[in-house]
Motif scaffolding. Structure first.
Motif, PDB file in Angstrom:
ATOM      1  N   ASN A 312       0.797  -1.234   0.000  1.00 54.59           N
ATOM      2  CA  ASN A 312       0.000   0.000   0.000  1.00 54.59           C
ATOM      3  C   ASN A 312       0.832   1.287   0.000  1.00 54.59           C
ATOM      4  OD1 ASN A 312      -2.471  -1.418   0.103  1.00 54.59           O
ATOM      5  ND2 ASN A 312      -2.234  -1.699   2.324  1.00 54.59           N
ATOM      6  N   SER A 313       2.162   1.164  -0.033  1.00 55.86           N
ATOM      7  CA  SER A 313       3.012   2.353   0.016  1.00 55.86           C
ATOM      8  C   SER A 313       2.837   3.194  -1.251  1.00 55.86           C
ATOM      9  CB  SER A 313       4.478   1.955   0.171  1.00 55.86           C
ATOM     10  OG  SER A 313       4.697   1.334   1.419  1.00 55.86           O
ATOM     11  N   ALA A 314       3.005   4.497  -1.093  1.00 59.26           N
ATOM     12  CA  ALA A 314       2.850   5.418  -2.223  1.00 59.26           C
ATOM     13  C   ALA A 314       4.098   5.406  -3.108  1.00 59.26           C
ATOM     14  CB  ALA A 314       2.589   6.828  -1.707  1.00 59.26           C
ATOM     15  N   PHE A 315       3.886   5.499  -4.387  1.00 58.66           N
ATOM     16  CA  PHE A 315       4.982   5.642  -5.348  1.00 58.66           C
ATOM     17  C   PHE A 315       4.428   6.304  -6.606  1.00 58.66           C
ATOM     18  CE2 PHE A 315       2.992   1.615  -6.398  1.00 58.66           C
ATOM     19  CZ  PHE A 315       2.949   1.609  -7.788  1.00 58.66           C
ATOM     20  N   PRO A 316       5.256   7.084  -7.315  1.00 59.05           N
ATOM     21  CA  PRO A 316       4.786   7.740  -8.532  1.00 59.05           C
ATOM     22  C   PRO A 316       4.769   6.788  -9.721  1.00 59.05           C
ATOM     23  CG  PRO A 316       7.060   8.351  -8.109  1.00 59.05           C
ATOM     24  CD  PRO A 316       6.618   7.519  -6.943  1.00 59.05           C
ATOM     25  N   LEU A 317       3.744   6.897 -10.540  1.00 56.59           N
ATOM     26  CA  LEU A 317       3.666   6.157 -11.798  1.00 56.59           C
ATOM     27  C   LEU A 317       3.468   7.176 -12.916  1.00 56.59           C
ATOM     28  CD1 LEU A 317       3.464   3.619 -13.567  1.00 56.59           C
ATOM     29  CD2 LEU A 317       1.005   3.579 -13.066  1.00 56.59           C
ATOM     30  N   VAL A 318       4.524   7.381 -13.683  1.00 55.29           N
ATOM     31  CA  VAL A 318       4.472   8.328 -14.797  1.00 55.29           C
ATOM     32  C   VAL A 318       3.947   7.596 -16.032  1.00 55.29           C
ATOM     33  CG1 VAL A 318       5.818   9.898 -16.244  1.00 55.29           C
ATOM     34  CG2 VAL A 318       6.415   9.602 -13.824  1.00 55.29           C
ATOM     35  N   MET A 319       2.949   8.172 -16.679  1.00 61.05           N
ATOM     36  CA  MET A 319       2.319   7.533 -17.830  1.00 61.05           C
ATOM     37  C   MET A 319       2.525   8.388 -19.075  1.00 61.05           C
ATOM     38  SD  MET A 319      -1.152   6.150 -15.981  1.00 61.05           S
ATOM     39  CE  MET A 319      -1.615   5.101 -17.349  1.00 61.05           C
ATOM     40  N   VAL A 320       3.159   7.803 -20.075  1.00 59.89           N
ATOM     41  CA  VAL A 320       3.563   8.536 -21.279  1.00 59.89           C
ATOM     42  C   VAL A 320       3.262   7.702 -22.523  1.00 59.89           C
ATOM     43  CG1 VAL A 320       5.533   9.543 -22.504  1.00 59.89           C
ATOM     44  CG2 VAL A 320       5.417   9.709 -20.026  1.00 59.89           C
ATOM     45  N   GLY A 321       2.938   8.382 -23.605  1.00 61.03           N
ATOM     46  CA  GLY A 321       2.769   7.696 -24.886  1.00 61.03           C
ATOM     47  C   GLY A 321       1.403   7.910 -25.493  1.00 61.03           C
ATOM     48  N   GLY A 322       1.357   7.891 -26.811  1.00 60.42           N
ATOM     49  CA  GLY A 322       0.123   8.173 -27.530  1.00 60.42           C
ATOM     50  C   GLY A 322      -1.018   7.242 -27.205  1.00 60.42           C
ATOM     51  N   VAL A 323      -0.725   5.972 -26.931  1.00 62.26           N
ATOM     52  CA  VAL A 323      -1.783   5.022 -26.604  1.00 62.26           C
ATOM     53  C   VAL A 323      -2.465   5.403 -25.296  1.00 62.26           C
ATOM     54  CG1 VAL A 323      -2.272   2.617 -25.959  1.00 62.26           C
ATOM     55  CG2 VAL A 323      -0.760   3.110 -27.888  1.00 62.26           C
ATOM     56  N   LEU A 324      -1.695   5.859 -24.320  1.00 67.42           N
ATOM     57  CA  LEU A 324      -2.238   6.232 -23.012  1.00 67.42           C
ATOM     58  C   LEU A 324      -2.853   7.624 -23.018  1.00 67.42           C
ATOM     59  CD1 LEU A 324       0.712   4.950 -20.779  1.00 67.42           C
ATOM     60  CD2 LEU A 324      -1.447   3.782 -21.255  1.00 67.42           C
ATOM     61  N   GLU A 325      -2.441   8.450 -23.954  1.00 62.66           N
ATOM     62  CA  GLU A 325      -2.909   9.831 -23.977  1.00 62.66           C
ATOM     63  C   GLU A 325      -4.108  10.036 -24.887  1.00 62.66           C
ATOM     64  OE1 GLU A 325       0.617  11.771 -25.223  1.00 62.66           O
ATOM     65  OE2 GLU A 325       1.670  11.450 -23.326  1.00 62.66           O
ATOM     66  N   ALA A 326      -4.476   9.014 -25.632  1.00 66.62           N
ATOM     67  CA  ALA A 326      -5.594   9.143 -26.574  1.00 66.62           C
ATOM     68  C   ALA A 326      -6.917   9.045 -25.821  1.00 66.62           C
ATOM     69  CB  ALA A 326      -5.508   8.062 -27.645  1.00 66.62           C
ATOM     70  N   ASN A 327      -7.270  10.091 -25.104  1.00 67.46           N
ATOM     71  CA  ASN A 327      -8.492  10.089 -24.301  1.00 67.46           C
ATOM     72  C   ASN A 327      -9.734  10.169 -25.193  1.00 67.46           C
ATOM     73  OD1 ASN A 327      -7.057  10.110 -21.838  1.00 67.46           O
ATOM     74  ND2 ASN A 327      -6.722  12.297 -22.046  1.00 67.46           N
ATOM     75  N   ARG A 328     -10.520   9.103 -25.168  1.00 64.85           N
ATOM     76  CA  ARG A 328     -11.742   9.057 -25.951  1.00 64.85           C
ATOM     77  C   ARG A 328     -12.943   9.058 -25.000  1.00 64.85           C
ATOM     78  NH1 ARG A 328     -10.131   7.255 -31.236  1.00 64.85           N
ATOM     79  NH2 ARG A 328     -12.342   7.268 -31.782  1.00 64.85           N
ATOM     80  N   ARG A 329     -14.104   9.324 -25.554  1.00 69.16           N
ATOM     81  CA  ARG A 329     -15.297   9.418 -24.704  1.00 69.16           C
ATOM     82  C   ARG A 329     -15.623   8.082 -24.028  1.00 69.16           C
ATOM     83  NH1 ARG A 329     -19.950  11.434 -28.393  1.00 69.16           N
ATOM     84  NH2 ARG A 329     -18.900   9.951 -29.760  1.00 69.16           N
ATOM     85  N   ARG A 330     -15.584   6.995 -24.775  1.00 67.23           N
ATOM     86  CA  ARG A 330     -16.023   5.715 -24.230  1.00 67.23           C
ATOM     87  C   ARG A 330     -14.874   4.743 -23.977  1.00 67.23           C
ATOM     88  NH1 ARG A 330     -20.580   3.308 -27.960  1.00 67.23           N
ATOM     89  NH2 ARG A 330     -20.408   1.709 -26.338  1.00 67.23           N
ATOM     90  N   TRP A 331     -13.786   4.864 -24.737  1.00 66.38           N
ATOM     91  CA  TRP A 331     -12.680   3.928 -24.561  1.00 66.38           C
ATOM     92  C   TRP A 331     -11.394   4.715 -24.308  1.00 66.38           C
ATOM     93  CZ3 TRP A 331      -9.904   0.174 -23.151  1.00 66.38           C
ATOM     94  CH2 TRP A 331     -10.372  -1.144 -23.163  1.00 66.38           C
ATOM     95  N   ASP A 332     -11.083   4.924 -23.047  1.00 60.52           N
ATOM     96  CA  ASP A 332      -9.869   5.624 -22.643  1.00 60.52           C
ATOM     97  C   ASP A 332      -8.883   4.573 -22.116  1.00 60.52           C
ATOM     98  OD1 ASP A 332      -7.869   7.051 -21.286  1.00 60.52           O
ATOM     99  OD2 ASP A 332      -9.241   8.695 -20.825  1.00 60.52           O
ATOM    100  N   ILE A 333      -7.923   4.193 -22.960  1.00 57.89           N
ATOM    101  CA  ILE A 333      -6.987   3.124 -22.599  1.00 57.89           C
ATOM    102  C   ILE A 333      -6.190   3.491 -21.351  1.00 57.89           C
ATOM    103  CG2 ILE A 333      -4.996   1.770 -23.356  1.00 57.89           C
ATOM    104  CD1 ILE A 333      -5.999   2.095 -26.221  1.00 57.89           C
ATOM    105  N   GLY A 334      -5.693   4.726 -21.291  1.00 53.28           N
ATOM    106  CA  GLY A 334      -4.912   5.142 -20.136  1.00 53.28           C
ATOM    107  C   GLY A 334      -5.696   5.058 -18.840  1.00 53.28           C
TER     108      GLY A 334
END
Length: 378
Positions: A312-334
């Protein structure tokens, strides 16, 4: 002299001549026309100098030039970007060593030219490039850089995932990064310097969850549906229309005419659109991709113990890349990946960097340089 010895001597001479031609070509390349702008600049290289940060991926290579200012770490974000240059792929596994080397040198020359600096003004370079998987990869590329820059320049070579992590942590190497663009990789560091990675082995060995992986599975699904070995799918008509093809048979020729990773990965938006329209095959491909990406992060976090003994310890998770950033209305992969990871690790702190990975590479160059400087004068 016997005929056999004469032949051997001729062969040795030919090899020497070939090597001279190769060396001359590389000398022209390293010190010739790419750097001709330095001869006409007449700019003083006095002052604090500059830093170069490079993010080299399968699709493009970005070089950022920043001033080498003796700030404290907390002030790194205020460092201005003096110049930015973009070039093509610099992954030697994808385009070969000669093309990768040429791209790297050209993009650095472009950045320095834009900001009116010479190589002698450079204090440190951090090159973060995909395809750096072993110490031998690092040493090879360090050799390239040492041929380009004066001996006083500090040179650092890392995997491109390291720069992506640094872009979300202001150059500090702690936590985990997930990249999902053309390829995919999860990479992590502990505060005491231990590191681990998962995936990132390229399309043959499995960058599942990446843009290439998603699109390749979609193309396979179209072929299977056409053969009668798989269910019918909306992907068939959508992909054919997107590519301007009239039949599934034409996909074979299209695919192998230029099987570059980025070209295949460009079909990801088509797959997402089909999934949003209710296509079961496309939806299954994306769901499996989410699981693959989440499992890569899980493997790295558990190997490094970033989540602590209780998980349960806190740690940063950096998320990068077009697949993760392609925010869509119904299917947001990231978003789906983050939801999946949160179930494993409640303490995860998702970070969407506000700067590009090349800036992270420049911050790394500053951090590495300052650490070396402090050690030398301690």
């Amino acid at each position: 002299m016997t005929p056999e010895k004469e032949k051997e001597k001729e062969k040795e001479k030919e090899k020497e001549e070939d090597q001279v031609v190769l060396d001359a070509g590389m000398k022209r390349y390293r010190n010739g026309e790419i750097w001709e702008f330095e001869d006409d600049m007449g700019v003083s290289d006095g002052g604090t100098g500059v830093l170069l940060g490079l993010d080299g991926g399968t699709t493009s290579t970005v070089c950022i030039c920043m001033p080498m200012v003796p700030f404290s770490h907390s002030q790194l974000q205020s460092l201005p970007i003096l110049a930015r240059a973009v070039a093509g792929c610099s992954n030697h596994n994808s385009v070969g060593e000669i093309a990768a080397r040429e791209t790297i040198e050209q993009v650095m020359a472009d950045a320095l030219s834009k900001c009116g600096s010479k190589r002698s003004a450079v204090r440190a370079v951090c090159l973060a490039v995909s395809g750096v998987n072993q110490p031998t990869d690092q040493q090879r590329i360090l050799g390239w850089l040492s041929d380009i820059f004066p001996s006083h320049v500090r040179l650092y070579v890392r995997n491109d995932a390291v720069a992506a992590l640094a872009s979300g942590t202001m150059g500090k190497l702690h936590g985990c990064v997930l990249i999902a663009g053309t390829g995919s990789i999860a990479y992590g560091f502990t505060e005491d310097g231990k590191e681990a990675r998962a995936a990132g082995a390229g399309p043959v060995l499995g960058d599942w969850g990446s843009g290439y992986g998603i699109a390749a599975q979609a193309l396979t699904a179209v072929v299977r549906a056409h053969d009668g070995r798989g269910p019918s799918t909306m992907l068939t008509s959508s992909i054919l229309q997107s590519l301007g093809l009239s039949s599934a048979e034409e996909l074979i020729g299209w695919t192998y005419a230029d099987p570059s990773w980025a070209r295949i990965a460009a079909l990801v938006p088509v797959v997402v659109t089909c999934a949003e329209a209710g296509d079961e095959v496309a939806n299954k491909i994306l769901l499996e991709s989410v699981q693959e990406l989440a499992s890569s992060v899980k493997a790295v976090v558990e190997r490094l113990g970033l989540c602590g003994q209780d998980g349960n310890s806190a740690f940063p998770l950096v998320m990068v890349g077009g697949v993760l950033e392609a925010n869509r209305r119904r299917w947001d992969i990231g978003k789906e990946v983050m939801n999946c990871i949160s179930k494993y690790f409640p303490g995860v702190i998702p970070i969407r960097p506000k700067v590009e990975p090349a800036v992270g590479a420049a911050w790394l160059a500053w951090n590495f340089f300052m650490k070396d400087y402090q050690k030398a004068y301690a």
